[in-house]
Design a protein around this motif. Structure first.
Motif, PDB file in Angstrom:
ATOM      1  N   THR A  51     -27.637  19.064 101.773  1.00  7.78           N
ATOM      2  CA  THR A  51     -28.331  17.839 101.368  1.00  7.78           C
ATOM      3  C   THR A  51     -27.633  16.598 101.903  1.00  7.78           C
ATOM      4  OG1 THR A  51     -27.117  17.832  99.282  1.00  7.78           O
ATOM      5  CG2 THR A  51     -29.314  18.861  99.281  1.00  7.78           C
ATOM      6  N   GLN A  52     -26.496  16.797 102.558  1.00 11.52           N
ATOM      7  CA  GLN A  52     -25.793  15.701 103.207  1.00 11.52           C
ATOM      8  C   GLN A  52     -25.521  16.093 104.650  1.00 11.52           C
ATOM      9  OE1 GLN A  52     -22.577  13.933 101.190  1.00 11.52           O
ATOM     10  NE2 GLN A  52     -23.705  13.726  99.290  1.00 11.52           N
ATOM     11  N   SER A  53     -25.500  15.118 105.491  1.00 14.35           N
ATOM     12  CA  SER A  53     -25.302  15.364 106.910  1.00 14.35           C
ATOM     13  C   SER A  53     -23.984  16.077 107.178  1.00 14.35           C
ATOM     14  CB  SER A  53     -25.324  14.039 107.679  1.00 14.35           C
ATOM     15  OG  SER A  53     -25.042  14.267 109.046  1.00 14.35           O
ATOM     16  N   PRO A  54     -24.001  17.065 108.071  1.00 18.57           N
ATOM     17  CA  PRO A  54     -22.759  17.739 108.444  1.00 18.57           C
ATOM     18  C   PRO A  54     -21.933  16.921 109.449  1.00 18.57           C
ATOM     19  CG  PRO A  54     -24.599  18.718 109.599  1.00 18.57           C
ATOM     20  CD  PRO A  54     -25.175  17.694 108.657  1.00 18.57           C
ATOM     21  N   TYR A  55     -22.431  15.762 109.808  1.00 22.79           N
ATOM     22  CA  TYR A  55     -21.760  14.915 110.792  1.00 22.79           C
ATOM     23  C   TYR A  55     -21.065  13.742 110.114  1.00 22.79           C
ATOM     24  CZ  TYR A  55     -24.909  17.592 113.652  1.00 22.79           C
ATOM     25  OH  TYR A  55     -25.582  18.627 114.228  1.00 22.79           O
ATOM     26  N   SER A  56     -20.149  13.116 110.799  1.00 27.48           N
ATOM     27  CA  SER A  56     -19.404  11.988 110.244  1.00 27.48           C
ATOM     28  C   SER A  56     -20.130  10.656 110.446  1.00 27.48           C
ATOM     29  CB  SER A  56     -18.017  11.925 110.875  1.00 27.48           C
ATOM     30  OG  SER A  56     -18.133  11.772 112.273  1.00 27.48           O
ATOM     31  N   ASN A  58     -24.352   8.737 110.546  1.00 25.45           N
ATOM     32  CA  ASN A  58     -25.763   8.888 110.206  1.00 25.45           C
ATOM     33  C   ASN A  58     -26.616   8.181 111.247  1.00 25.45           C
ATOM     34  OD1 ASN A  58     -24.402   8.521 107.156  1.00 25.45           O
ATOM     35  ND2 ASN A  58     -25.802  10.217 107.418  1.00 25.45           N
ATOM     36  N   THR A  59     -27.754   8.789 111.573  1.00 27.17           N
ATOM     37  CA  THR A  59     -28.684   8.169 112.511  1.00 27.17           C
ATOM     38  C   THR A  59     -29.417   7.019 111.831  1.00 27.17           C
ATOM     39  OG1 THR A  59     -30.563   9.557 111.929  1.00 27.17           O
ATOM     40  CG2 THR A  59     -29.045  10.418 113.619  1.00 27.17           C
ATOM     41  N   ARG A  60     -30.077   6.253 112.622  1.00 25.43           N
ATOM     42  CA  ARG A  60     -30.881   5.147 112.088  1.00 25.43           C
ATOM     43  C   ARG A  60     -31.909   5.676 111.096  1.00 25.43           C
ATOM     44  NH1 ARG A  60     -34.017   2.388 116.672  1.00 25.43           N
ATOM     45  NH2 ARG A  60     -35.348   4.175 116.395  1.00 25.43           N
ATOM     46  N   TYR A  61     -32.528   6.819 111.412  1.00 20.48           N
ATOM     47  CA  TYR A  61     -33.537   7.390 110.526  1.00 20.48           C
ATOM     48  C   TYR A  61     -32.922   7.889 109.224  1.00 20.48           C
ATOM     49  CZ  TYR A  61     -36.478   7.038 114.598  1.00 20.48           C
ATOM     50  OH  TYR A  61     -37.175   6.547 115.665  1.00 20.48           O
ATOM     51  N   GLU A  62     -31.752   8.515 109.308  1.00 21.18           N
ATOM     52  CA  GLU A  62     -31.074   8.971 108.089  1.00 21.18           C
ATOM     53  C   GLU A  62     -30.756   7.783 107.184  1.00 21.18           C
ATOM     54  OE1 GLU A  62     -28.461  12.846 109.142  1.00 21.18           O
ATOM     55  OE2 GLU A  62     -28.021  11.041 110.299  1.00 21.18           O
ATOM     56  N   LYS A  63     -30.263   6.716 107.769  1.00 20.42           N
ATOM     57  CA  LYS A  63     -29.950   5.527 106.977  1.00 20.42           C
ATOM     58  C   LYS A  63     -31.204   4.992 106.302  1.00 20.42           C
ATOM     59  CE  LYS A  63     -26.039   4.224 109.857  1.00 20.42           C
ATOM     60  NZ  LYS A  63     -25.560   3.322 110.905  1.00 20.42           N
ATOM     61  N   LYS A  64     -32.317   5.010 107.023  1.00 22.09           N
ATOM     62  CA  LYS A  64     -33.576   4.546 106.452  1.00 22.09           C
ATOM     63  C   LYS A  64     -34.004   5.452 105.298  1.00 22.09           C
ATOM     64  CE  LYS A  64     -38.396   3.716 107.560  1.00 22.09           C
ATOM     65  NZ  LYS A  64     -39.469   3.868 108.521  1.00 22.09           N
ATOM     66  N   TRP A  65     -33.922   6.777 105.508  1.00 25.86           N
ATOM     67  CA  TRP A  65     -34.301   7.719 104.456  1.00 25.86           C
ATOM     68  C   TRP A  65     -33.423   7.542 103.225  1.00 25.86           C
ATOM     69  CZ3 TRP A  65     -34.033  12.204 108.439  1.00 25.86           C
ATOM     70  CH2 TRP A  65     -35.182  12.205 109.227  1.00 25.86           C
ATOM     71  N   MET A  66     -32.123   7.384 103.437  1.00 27.61           N
ATOM     72  CA  MET A  66     -31.197   7.222 102.311  1.00 27.61           C
ATOM     73  C   MET A  66     -31.493   5.928 101.555  1.00 27.61           C
ATOM     74  SD  MET A  66     -27.583   8.756 103.636  1.00 27.61           S
ATOM     75  CE  MET A  66     -27.619   8.255 105.341  1.00 27.61           C
TER      76      MET A  66
END
Length: 86
Positions: A51-56, A58-66
């Motif tokens: 439920t959280q990104s495995p990367y260090s 976040n993409t622009r879209y992830e930030k928007k979703w969050m």
């Protein structure tokens, strides 16, 4: 299911398939389809997804979703070793 079968064929040894979505229906559909492909194994075990990104980062879209408080679903599958396939 065809996408995941093709992915399994194309992945190299130790290759990984990553995908993410904010759509719960798509996440459920993807889980049901990928489970039909015995060449792939879930690398998020013991859960089916993260439920959280495995990367260090976040993409622009992830930030928007969050920012919209949407659920995120991250899937990581790997190609099974040929000796573990049915």
């Amino acid at each position: 299911e065809e996408f995941f079968k093709l992915s399994a064929r194309k992945l190299k040894e130790n290759g990984k398939l990553f995908f993410a979505t904010d759509d719960e229906n798509l996440a459920q559909f993807a889980m049901s389809e990928i489970e039909k492909v015995p060449q792939l194994q879930n690398l998020c075990y013991p859960t089916k997804y993260l439920t959280q990104s495995p990367y260090s980062f976040n993409t622009r879209y992830e930030k928007k979703w969050m920012a919209e408080n949407k659920n995120l679903y991250y899937f990581i599958y790997g190609k099974k070793d040929a000796s573990h396939q049915i």
